[in-house]
Design an enzyme around this catalytic site. Structure first.
Site, short mmCIF file in Angstrom:
data_model
loop_
_atom_site.label_atom_id
_atom_site.label_comp_id
_atom_site.label_asym_id
_atom_site.label_seq_id
_atom_site.Cartn_x
_atom_site.Cartn_y
_atom_site.Cartn_z
N GLY A 51 0.72 -6.84 13.94
CA GLY A 51 0.35 -5.72 13.08
C GLY A 51 0.33 -6.18 11.63
N GLN A 56 0.19 -5.76 2.58
CA GLN A 56 0.62 -7.13 2.87
C GLN A 56 -0.43 -8.17 2.49
OE1 GLN A 56 1.96 -6.04 7.09
NE2 GLN A 56 3.36 -7.67 6.50
N CYS A 111 8.58 -9.65 10.46
CA CYS A 111 7.50 -9.19 9.59
C CYS A 111 6.83 -10.40 8.94
CB CYS A 111 8.07 -8.26 8.52
SG CYS A 111 6.84 -7.63 7.38
N LEU A 112 5.50 -10.41 8.88
CA LEU A 112 4.82 -11.54 8.25
C LEU A 112 5.18 -11.66 6.77
CD1 LEU A 112 1.24 -11.33 9.84
CD2 LEU A 112 3.21 -12.67 10.59
N HIS A 153 6.79 0.56 12.01
CA HIS A 153 6.98 -0.56 11.10
C HIS A 153 5.81 -0.66 10.10
CE1 HIS A 153 8.08 -4.97 10.34
NE2 HIS A 153 6.90 -4.84 9.78
N GLU A 154 4.59 -0.57 10.61
CA GLU A 154 3.41 -0.72 9.74
C GLU A 154 3.26 0.47 8.80
OE1 GLU A 154 2.24 -3.54 9.54
OE2 GLU A 154 3.02 -4.33 11.42
N HIS A 157 5.25 0.25 5.70
CA HIS A 157 4.65 -0.56 4.62
C HIS A 157 3.82 0.30 3.67
CE1 HIS A 157 5.76 -4.67 5.56
NE2 HIS A 157 5.34 -4.58 6.80
ZN ZN Z 1 5.79 -5.90 8.31
#
Ligand code: ZN
Length: 197
Positions: A51, A56, A111-112, A153-154, A157
């Site tokens: 995701g 991000q 998380c990236l 989670h997304e 953000h």
């Molecule tokens: Zn993340």
């Protein structure tokens, strides 16, 4: 892609202000938004994520892409899992969560934007997602399992929240040294992870 050409993929890491901003709604799906969504999907794949939210990659917009492999679907899927897994990769436009289950579940998250940091996060086991898809469909669906987790989670953000904000007092000391190391690494690299492919 033209043979021999290279593309640069960037993910912003913790410490970058863009991850702390509230993302703006998308008024219309323009060719620019479609191009941004395509770039997000390629970036998510290059970095091996499931995701990615637009902040991000440095765009403070309410845009999320999700791609979870079909074998991650658990038994007894919610209506959202049953409908959305076959549509992967998903592109969500202006997504929101209408309801959260009282039942909670703990699961390790990564998380990236927080490379190499993993910790358990307690969240509602299921949520009702209300969103436009880039295909033009509008869906309101209960989602659980890994998909429900990923959506929460997304969407965090888009509110300037990262998963480490939700790690409880028991697990936080375990990841604190890593968070501090990330802060140092990020400052040195302008809070960017870059892959050229
Ligand atoms: Zn993340």
């Amino acid at each position: 892609m033209i043979f021999g050409s290279k593309e640069r993929y960037v993910v912003h890491t913790l410490g970058d202000e863009v991850l702390r901003k509230k993302a703006a709604p998308i008024p219309a799906v323009t060719p620019e938004i479609r191009a941004l969504a395509d770039r997000m999907i390629r970036t998510m794949r290059v970095f091996d994520g499931i995701g990615l939210a637009a902040p991000q990659i440095g765009e403070s917009l309410q845009l999320v892409v999700i791609e979870i492999p079909p074998d991650a679907m658990e038994g007894n899927p919610t209506p959202g899992e049953a409908l959305l897994y076959p549509k992967m990769p998903l592109t969500l436009i202006n997504p929101r969560i209408l309801e959260r289950s009282a039942e909670l579940a703990a699961r390790d998250e990564g998380c990236l934007s927080l490379p190499d940091i993993f910790a358990p996060v307690i969240r509602p086991a299921r949520v009702v997602l209300d969103t436009d898809l880039i295909t033009g469909e509008h869906v309101t669906l209960e989602c659980g399992g890994l998909l429900g987790r990923c959506i929460q989670h997304e969407l965090d953000h888009l509110d300037g929240v990262v998963f480490s904000d939700r790690v409880d007092g028991k697990s936080l000391p375990v990841i604190l040294p890593e968070l501090r190391r990330l802060e140092k690494y990020g400052a040195r690299h302008h809070y960017l992870r870059v892959i050229t492919r």
